[in-house]
Scaffold this motif. Structure first.
Motif, PDB file in Angstrom:
ATOM      1  N   ASN A 133       0.828  -1.205   0.000  1.00  0.00           N
ATOM      2  CA  ASN A 133       0.000   0.000   0.000  1.00  0.00           C
ATOM      3  C   ASN A 133       0.865   1.260   0.000  1.00  0.00           C
ATOM      4  N   VAL A 134       1.826   1.289  -0.932  1.00  0.00           N
ATOM      5  CA  VAL A 134       2.779   2.393  -1.033  1.00  0.00           C
ATOM      6  C   VAL A 134       2.426   3.220  -2.266  1.00  0.00           C
ATOM      7  N   ASN A 135       2.411   4.552  -2.111  1.00  0.00           N
ATOM      8  CA  ASN A 135       2.135   5.414  -3.264  1.00  0.00           C
ATOM      9  C   ASN A 135       3.345   5.432  -4.209  1.00  0.00           C
ATOM     10  N   ILE A 136       3.181   6.049  -5.364  1.00  0.00           N
ATOM     11  CA  ILE A 136       4.223   6.029  -6.396  1.00  0.00           C
ATOM     12  C   ILE A 136       5.525   6.650  -5.895  1.00  0.00           C
ATOM     13  N   GLU A 137       5.434   7.746  -5.161  1.00  0.00           N
ATOM     14  CA  GLU A 137       6.641   8.372  -4.622  1.00  0.00           C
ATOM     15  C   GLU A 137       7.342   7.418  -3.657  1.00  0.00           C
ATOM     16  N   GLY A 138       6.560   6.712  -2.861  1.00  0.00           N
ATOM     17  CA  GLY A 138       7.114   5.737  -1.934  1.00  0.00           C
ATOM     18  C   GLY A 138       7.746   4.565  -2.656  1.00  0.00           C
ATOM     19  N   VAL A 139       7.134   4.150  -3.757  1.00  0.00           N
ATOM     20  CA  VAL A 139       7.696   3.063  -4.565  1.00  0.00           C
ATOM     21  C   VAL A 139       9.074   3.469  -5.071  1.00  0.00           C
ATOM     22  N   ASP A 140       9.194   4.716  -5.497  1.00  0.00           N
ATOM     23  CA  ASP A 140      10.489   5.229  -5.963  1.00  0.00           C
ATOM     24  C   ASP A 140      11.530   5.129  -4.854  1.00  0.00           C
ATOM     25  N   VAL A 141      11.155   5.511  -3.648  1.00  0.00           N
ATOM     26  CA  VAL A 141      12.062   5.446  -2.504  1.00  0.00           C
ATOM     27  C   VAL A 141      12.443   3.994  -2.209  1.00  0.00           C
ATOM     28  N   VAL A 142      11.457   3.101  -2.206  1.00  0.00           N
ATOM     29  CA  VAL A 142      11.714   1.683  -1.935  1.00  0.00           C
ATOM     30  C   VAL A 142      12.670   1.105  -2.970  1.00  0.00           C
ATOM     31  N   LEU A 143      12.440   1.408  -4.247  1.00  0.00           N
ATOM     32  CA  LEU A 143      13.318   0.891  -5.302  1.00  0.00           C
ATOM     33  C   LEU A 143      14.741   1.417  -5.152  1.00  0.00           C
ATOM     34  N   ASN A 144      14.877   2.698  -4.792  1.00  0.00           N
ATOM     35  CA  ASN A 144      16.207   3.264  -4.569  1.00  0.00           C
ATOM     36  C   ASN A 144      16.903   2.598  -3.390  1.00  0.00           C
ATOM     37  N   LEU A 145      16.157   2.334  -2.326  1.00  0.00           N
ATOM     38  CA  LEU A 145      16.726   1.660  -1.160  1.00  0.00           C
ATOM     39  C   LEU A 145      17.135   0.225  -1.489  1.00  0.00           C
ATOM     40  N   LEU A 146      16.316  -0.476  -2.276  1.00  0.00           N
ATOM     41  CA  LEU A 146      16.661  -1.842  -2.676  1.00  0.00           C
ATOM     42  C   LEU A 146      17.916  -1.862  -3.547  1.00  0.00           C
ATOM     43  N   GLU A 147      18.036  -0.873  -4.424  1.00  0.00           N
ATOM     44  CA  GLU A 147      19.239  -0.765  -5.259  1.00  0.00           C
ATOM     45  C   GLU A 147      20.472  -0.511  -4.396  1.00  0.00           C
ATOM     46  N   LYS A 148      20.335   0.375  -3.422  1.00  0.00           N
ATOM     47  CA  LYS A 148      21.444   0.674  -2.506  1.00  0.00           C
ATOM     48  C   LYS A 148      21.814  -0.568  -1.692  1.00  0.00           C
ATOM     49  N   LEU A 149      20.814  -1.316  -1.266  1.00  0.00           N
ATOM     50  CA  LEU A 149      21.050  -2.552  -0.524  1.00  0.00           C
ATOM     51  C   LEU A 149      21.839  -3.552  -1.378  1.00  0.00           C
ATOM     52  N   ASP A 150      21.459  -3.698  -2.637  1.00  0.00           N
ATOM     53  CA  ASP A 150      22.203  -4.584  -3.554  1.00  0.00           C
ATOM     54  C   ASP A 150      23.659  -4.143  -3.686  1.00  0.00           C
ATOM     55  N   GLN A 151      23.871  -2.840  -3.825  1.00  0.00           N
ATOM     56  CA  GLN A 151      25.236  -2.324  -3.942  1.00  0.00           C
ATOM     57  C   GLN A 151      26.050  -2.631  -2.686  1.00  0.00           C
ATOM     58  N   LEU A 152      25.425  -2.441  -1.531  1.00  0.00           N
ATOM     59  CA  LEU A 152      26.126  -2.698  -0.275  1.00  0.00           C
ATOM     60  C   LEU A 152      26.424  -4.186  -0.098  1.00  0.00           C
ATOM     61  N   GLN A 153      25.493  -5.040  -0.495  1.00  0.00           N
ATOM     62  CA  GLN A 153      25.727  -6.483  -0.407  1.00  0.00           C
ATOM     63  C   GLN A 153      26.878  -6.899  -1.320  1.00  0.00           C
ATOM     64  N   ASN A 154      26.911  -6.329  -2.511  1.00  0.00           N
ATOM     65  CA  ASN A 154      28.012  -6.632  -3.427  1.00  0.00           C
ATOM     66  C   ASN A 154      29.345  -6.159  -2.866  1.00  0.00           C
TER      67      ASN A 154
END
Length: 99
Positions: A62-83
């Motif tokens: 139940n996340v709005n579009i702006e929130g989806v953008d934030v979530v996707l950016n955080l997931l991308e950052k998480l992937d970078q940190l895991q790598n």
């Protein structure tokens, strides 16, 4: 342009029970690129996974579009940190093996 590489937005709307305006908003926010060809809107087939991911985040959390953008950016950052952690662990193993 070859439309075989693209999926009509209308088809995606029927498939995911959503409106064209949802996809236009995704395009406006830069989350998914919408292509206009022959008076129809299309999404590249390679972006289908991203579209499904966005729809899941939007609906299930139940996340709005702006929130989806934030979530996707955080997931991308998480992937970078895991790598980066994997890379550092690999380098540390080299030093541990030298003992």
């Amino acid at each position: 342009m070859d439309t075989q590489k693209y999926i009509p937005v209308r088809h995606l709307c029927d498939l995911y029970h959503t409106e064209v305006s949802f996809f236009r908003e995704l395009d406006e926010k830069g989350l998914v690129e919408i292509i206009s060809l022959e008076n129809s809107l299309y999404v590249h087939k390679d972006k289908l996974y991203e579209v499904e991911r966005i729809i899941r985040i939007h609906r299930e959390l139940n996340v709005n579009i702006e929130g989806v953008d934030v979530v996707l950016n955080l997931l991308e950052k998480l992937d970078q940190l895991q790598n980066e952690v994997l890379r550092i662990q690999s380098r540390l193993r080299l030093y541990e093996d030298d003992r």
